[in-house]
Scaffold this motif. Structure first.
Motif, short mmCIF file in Angstrom:
data_model
loop_
_atom_site.label_atom_id
_atom_site.label_comp_id
_atom_site.label_asym_id
_atom_site.label_seq_id
_atom_site.Cartn_x
_atom_site.Cartn_y
_atom_site.Cartn_z
N GLN A 65 75.12 58.29 36.58
CA GLN A 65 74.71 57.31 36.17
C GLN A 65 76.50 57.01 34.81
OE1 GLN A 65 72.15 59.38 35.60
NE2 GLN A 65 71.45 57.87 36.52
N LEU A 66 77.16 58.25 35.17
CA LEU A 66 78.87 57.62 34.52
C LEU A 66 79.31 57.57 35.71
CD1 LEU A 66 78.05 61.96 33.21
CD2 LEU A 66 78.97 59.73 32.12
N LEU A 67 79.65 58.20 36.97
CA LEU A 67 80.00 57.17 37.48
C LEU A 67 80.43 55.46 37.83
CD1 LEU A 67 80.01 59.41 40.10
CD2 LEU A 67 82.32 58.96 39.00
N THR A 68 78.39 55.65 37.32
CA THR A 68 78.52 54.26 37.32
C THR A 68 79.11 52.83 36.31
OG1 THR A 68 76.41 54.38 38.66
CG2 THR A 68 76.71 52.06 37.49
N ALA A 69 79.42 54.31 35.03
CA ALA A 69 79.68 53.48 34.18
C ALA A 69 81.05 52.90 34.11
CB ALA A 69 79.69 54.36 32.29
N ASN A 70 81.73 54.07 34.79
CA ASN A 70 83.22 53.83 35.13
C ASN A 70 83.34 53.16 36.48
OD1 ASN A 70 84.16 56.60 34.23
ND2 ASN A 70 84.19 57.24 36.35
N PHE A 71 82.55 52.20 36.92
CA PHE A 71 82.92 50.79 37.41
C PHE A 71 82.38 49.78 37.27
CE2 PHE A 71 81.74 48.17 41.27
CZ PHE A 71 82.26 48.53 42.28
N GLU A 72 81.32 49.51 35.99
CA GLU A 72 81.19 48.38 35.56
C GLU A 72 82.00 48.72 34.74
OE1 GLU A 72 76.61 48.95 35.87
OE2 GLU A 72 77.18 47.97 38.35
N SER A 73 82.11 49.35 33.51
CA SER A 73 82.04 49.20 32.06
C SER A 73 82.73 49.63 31.29
CB SER A 73 80.20 49.46 31.59
OG SER A 73 79.84 50.96 31.51
N THR A 74 83.84 50.68 31.29
CA THR A 74 84.00 52.12 30.45
C THR A 74 85.70 51.18 30.42
OG1 THR A 74 85.11 52.77 32.34
CG2 THR A 74 82.37 53.64 31.19
N GLU A 126 65.84 55.21 32.26
CA GLU A 126 65.30 53.80 32.80
C GLU A 126 65.23 54.44 33.87
OE1 GLU A 126 67.03 49.35 32.69
OE2 GLU A 126 66.70 50.23 30.18
N GLY A 127 65.94 54.15 34.54
CA GLY A 127 65.94 54.31 35.97
C GLY A 127 64.66 54.57 37.00
N ARG A 128 64.51 56.59 36.36
CA ARG A 128 63.08 57.59 35.87
C ARG A 128 61.72 56.12 36.18
NH1 ARG A 128 65.56 62.62 36.42
NH2 ARG A 128 66.59 62.29 37.43
N ILE A 129 61.97 55.47 35.00
CA ILE A 129 61.16 55.06 33.79
C ILE A 129 60.72 53.60 35.02
CG2 ILE A 129 59.82 53.47 32.56
CD1 ILE A 129 61.39 54.57 30.57
N ARG A 130 62.02 52.84 35.90
CA ARG A 130 61.59 52.34 36.89
C ARG A 130 61.39 52.91 38.48
NH1 ARG A 130 64.37 47.16 36.05
NH2 ARG A 130 65.77 47.18 34.07
N GLN A 179 58.43 51.06 27.03
CA GLN A 179 58.96 50.42 28.21
C GLN A 179 59.04 49.96 29.76
OE1 GLN A 179 62.41 51.11 28.15
NE2 GLN A 179 63.35 52.31 25.61
N LEU A 180 57.95 50.57 29.11
CA LEU A 180 56.66 50.60 30.51
C LEU A 180 56.47 49.04 30.16
CD1 LEU A 180 54.09 53.85 31.20
CD2 LEU A 180 55.91 52.62 32.97
N LYS A 181 56.11 48.23 29.29
CA LYS A 181 55.83 46.94 29.40
C LYS A 181 56.64 46.49 29.09
CE LYS A 181 51.94 47.44 26.01
NZ LYS A 181 50.92 47.24 24.69
N ARG A 182 58.24 47.08 28.89
CA ARG A 182 59.35 45.86 28.77
C ARG A 182 59.89 46.32 29.92
NH1 ARG A 182 64.64 46.77 28.64
NH2 ARG A 182 64.41 49.54 29.02
N LEU A 183 59.97 46.65 30.55
CA LEU A 183 60.36 46.59 32.49
C LEU A 183 59.30 46.57 33.63
CD1 LEU A 183 62.45 50.08 32.40
CD2 LEU A 183 63.83 47.26 31.94
N TRP A 184 58.10 46.53 32.95
CA TRP A 184 57.36 45.97 34.57
C TRP A 184 57.17 45.32 35.06
CZ3 TRP A 184 53.70 49.26 35.76
CH2 TRP A 184 52.79 48.72 36.84
N SER A 185 57.78 43.83 34.90
CA SER A 185 57.80 42.44 35.47
C SER A 185 59.10 42.71 36.46
CB SER A 185 57.76 41.19 34.58
OG SER A 185 58.95 41.25 33.69
N GLU A 186 60.28 43.36 35.51
CA GLU A 186 61.86 43.83 36.74
C GLU A 186 61.20 44.21 37.73
OE1 GLU A 186 64.26 45.17 33.75
OE2 GLU A 186 63.52 43.48 32.44
#
Length: 192
Positions: A65-74, A126-130, A179-186
């Protein structure tokens, strides 16, 4: 930027008693919202800003997640590891550094330090819930069946523990359900 300007900018952003400048190559700022090291390279061509975020042992599970943040958002600042610490860092060539760049980097590092690992932890969860949703959908389970399984796991002590207070269990179950309800359809079980 000239070296003298660094002290001026730090003095504008922080109380003078929060700033230590014991040699010409380093400044240390200790304020209630930020611990910051400002270091010049030996030949004074590069400036580096560092702020500690967390021990590596706490951050290790979130490296992806930290490396992804370096790539996408920091943006201009990055996560880095050194001396068993996860740092927020900023590097810039001193010659082309502007006061706006320096102030912006300090602000960004302050935001990063305040957030700590919370954003990366949320991304991890969120990744684990997915993954749970993906596995449930592969087994053709509905959202309702998945929620019932989750409740059964809590009742049997597989999640949360048998000694957990009922109100804590309800709070955790509520968060899971949300979280399950929020992410279920995604989540699409047909994608690999």
């Amino acid at each position: 930027m000239k070296i003298e300007e660094i002290s001026v900018i730090l003095a504008q952003l922080f109380n003078s008693d929060a700033i230590a400048h014991n040699d010409e190559d380093t400044w240390q700022v200790k304020s209630d919202r930020l611990n910051l090291l400002v270091i010049l390279s030996e030949n004074h061509s590069w400036l580096r800003l560092l702020t500690p975020i967390a021990p590596v042992s706490e951050a290790q599970v979130m490296f992806e997640q930290l490396l992804t943040a370096n790539f996408e958002s920091t943006g201009e600042v990055r996560y880095a590891i050194g001396q068993n610490v996860l740092w927020g860092v900023f590097y810039h060539r001193l010659e082309s550094l502007t006061s706006e760049d320096l102030q912006s980097a300090i602000t960004s590092l302050g935001t990063m330090a305040e957030a700590g690992l919370s954003e990366s932890f949320q991304d991890l969860i969120e990744g684990r819930i997915r993954q749970i949703i993906y596995a449930a959908k592969l087994q053709n389970q509905s959202l309702e069946t998945t929620l019932q399984t989750l409740e059964r796991f809590y009742q049997e002590g597989m999640l949360g523990g048998l000694n957990q207070k009922p109100e804590e269990r309800e709070q955790f179950l509520g968060a899971w359900k949300y979280q399950l309800k929020r992410l279920w359809s995604e989540v699409d079980a047909n994608e690999s």
